[in-house]
Scaffold this active site. Structure first.
Site, mmCIF file in Angstrom:
data_model
loop_
_atom_site.group_PDB
_atom_site.id
_atom_site.type_symbol
_atom_site.label_atom_id
_atom_site.label_comp_id
_atom_site.label_asym_id
_atom_site.label_seq_id
_atom_site.Cartn_x
_atom_site.Cartn_y
_atom_site.Cartn_z
ATOM 1 C CB SER A 169 -16.626 24.761 25.789
ATOM 2 O OG SER A 169 -17.866 24.297 25.939
ATOM 3 C CG HIS B 296 -20.853 12.700 23.847
ATOM 4 N ND1 HIS B 296 -22.499 12.625 24.742
ATOM 5 C CD2 HIS B 296 -21.084 13.775 23.200
ATOM 6 C CE1 HIS B 296 -23.209 13.950 24.421
ATOM 7 N NE2 HIS B 296 -22.280 14.662 23.611
ATOM 8 C CG HIS C 199 -21.133 21.186 29.658
ATOM 9 N ND1 HIS C 199 -21.678 22.015 30.476
ATOM 10 C CD2 HIS C 199 -20.667 21.992 28.621
ATOM 11 C CE1 HIS C 199 -21.425 23.242 30.097
ATOM 12 N NE2 HIS C 199 -20.874 23.271 28.942
ATOM 13 C CG ASN D 203 -18.265 27.340 29.041
ATOM 14 O OD1 ASN D 203 -18.884 27.973 29.734
ATOM 15 N ND2 ASN D 203 -17.679 27.200 28.080
ATOM 16 C CB VAL D 204 -14.194 28.160 32.900
ATOM 17 C CG1 VAL D 204 -14.672 27.490 33.946
ATOM 18 C CG2 VAL D 204 -12.896 27.226 32.131
ATOM 19 C CG HIS E 264 -23.099 17.398 43.264
ATOM 20 N ND1 HIS E 264 -23.800 18.577 43.065
ATOM 21 C CD2 HIS E 264 -23.664 16.506 42.244
ATOM 22 C CE1 HIS E 264 -24.611 18.510 41.993
ATOM 23 N NE2 HIS E 264 -24.345 17.039 41.687
ATOM 24 C CG HIS F 169 -38.936 20.897 25.333
ATOM 25 N ND1 HIS F 169 -37.604 21.209 25.641
ATOM 26 C CD2 HIS F 169 -38.690 19.571 24.498
ATOM 27 C CE1 HIS F 169 -36.567 20.359 25.252
ATOM 28 N NE2 HIS F 169 -37.393 19.609 24.504
ATOM 29 N N GLY G 198 -19.957 32.441 15.091
ATOM 30 C CA GLY G 198 -18.722 31.587 15.427
ATOM 31 C C GLY G 198 -18.554 30.668 14.514
ATOM 32 N NE ARG G 199 -13.513 26.852 12.960
ATOM 33 C CZ ARG G 199 -12.978 25.695 13.572
ATOM 34 N NH1 ARG G 199 -13.173 25.288 14.465
ATOM 35 N NH2 ARG G 199 -12.646 24.705 12.429
#
Length: 302
Positions: free
Chosen positions: A94, A98, A108, A110-111, A147, A177, A261-262
């Site tokens: 992950s 920034h 971002h 993640n796999v 994309h 929200h 987790g950490r």
């Protein structure tokens, strides 16, 4: 595919990505290896790679983790209630980056793979991940490129996957929200094993391998653009939305915290600085308004 080959892929992916990011930034990423043994809520190990105060990246991290637990947390079983409480094993990479310059988007990726053992002894494995782009100042070429790379990575596994995962990404990275998207999306998938174990893993690898092709050309085009204090202030304001999403809605954050987790690694995605303003709205016709009015509206980029 087995656990050992999956681990070799994920650790290799982390090393390859970090090497390219270090070359782009000109600064080294900190390496923090960790291990958890018996008596901990989760057992396993991982490697956190982090940069703070770089020439390009104000803060960023690329983490690998491989953990085992006695009981799947609620965030992992909402779509698989029959596996509630099952022992599990999870691993993946992950990252969140920034950049300092508000002309360069946050990104971002993640796999991951998760395997659970049913009470019958049957092992069920599935995959998740994706990548998404969060610009502060809109550039159509950036979104089209990002994309396009995502689409091209998925085409070998079926023409229908990119449109499906693109829509999934738009719907997932949405601040309910606030009634606004987090960024211009990309692709996202979860609880995925419909292509079979081997091919589902191959598809996950294709997404992970595409990340630097999707992001680094955007960085190189935009990293030296000048920016003003007003633009920096808007970047911090929009980063506040990023924080809100990750803490309120993100399943990965919830899974990590619920499973013990950490915390340092889980909250690596937080930006170093962010800001909130009460009932603020961009000036009509401004570049900031264009981000909201044009770019933060789901659309077909390719």
């Amino acid at each position: 595919m087995n656990i050992e080959s999956a681990r070799a892929y994920f650790t290799g992916l982390q090393s390859r990505i970090v090497a390219e990011l270090e070359a782009a930034d000109g600064s080294a990423f900190l390496r923090d290896a960790w291990q958890r043994g018996p008596g901990e809520p989760l057992q396993g190990d991982g490697i956190s790679r982090l940069i703070e105060g770089g020439q390009l990246f104000e803060r960023g991290g690329c983490n690998f983790s491989h953990v085992r637990g006695a009981s799947l947390p609620p965030s992992a079983t909402q779509h698989r209630p029959e596996l509630a409480g099952a022992p599990f094993e999870a691993m993946g990479v992950s990252l969140v980056l920034h950049p300092h310059n508000p002309q360069v988007p946050t990104v971002h990726m993640n796999v991951r793979m998760l395997a659970a053992t049913k009470s019958s002894g049957e092992v069920v494995a599935w995959f998740g991940g994706g990548m998404d782009l969060t610009p502060y100042y809109a550039d159509e070429a950036d979104a089209v490129h990002f994309h396009t790379v995502c689409r091209d990575a998925l085409v070998p596994f079926g023409e229908a996957l990119y449109p499906r995962f693109k829509t999934w990404c738009d719907e997932y990275f949405f601040l309910k929200h606030r009634n606004e998207p987090r960024g211009v999306g990309g692709v996202f998938f979860d609880d995925f094993n419909e292509l079979g174990l081997e091919r589902s893993f191959a598809m996950t690898q294709a997404v992970g391998d595409a990340f630097t092709r999707a992001y680094l050309p955007i960085v190189q085009r935009r990293r030296n653009l000048p920016f003003t204090e007003r633009q920096r202030s808007f970047q911090l304001y929009r980063r506040g939305r990023y924080v809100e999403f990750n803490l309120v809605w993100d399943r990965g954050t919830h899974f990590g915290l619920q499973s013990g987790g950490r915390t340092e690694a889980i909250l690596m995605s937080m930006p170093p600085l962010a800001a909130w303003r009460y009932d603020w709205h961009p000036e009509p016709g401004s570049d900031e308004a264009r981000l909201y009015d044009v770019f933060l509206q789901p659309r077909d980029w390719v």
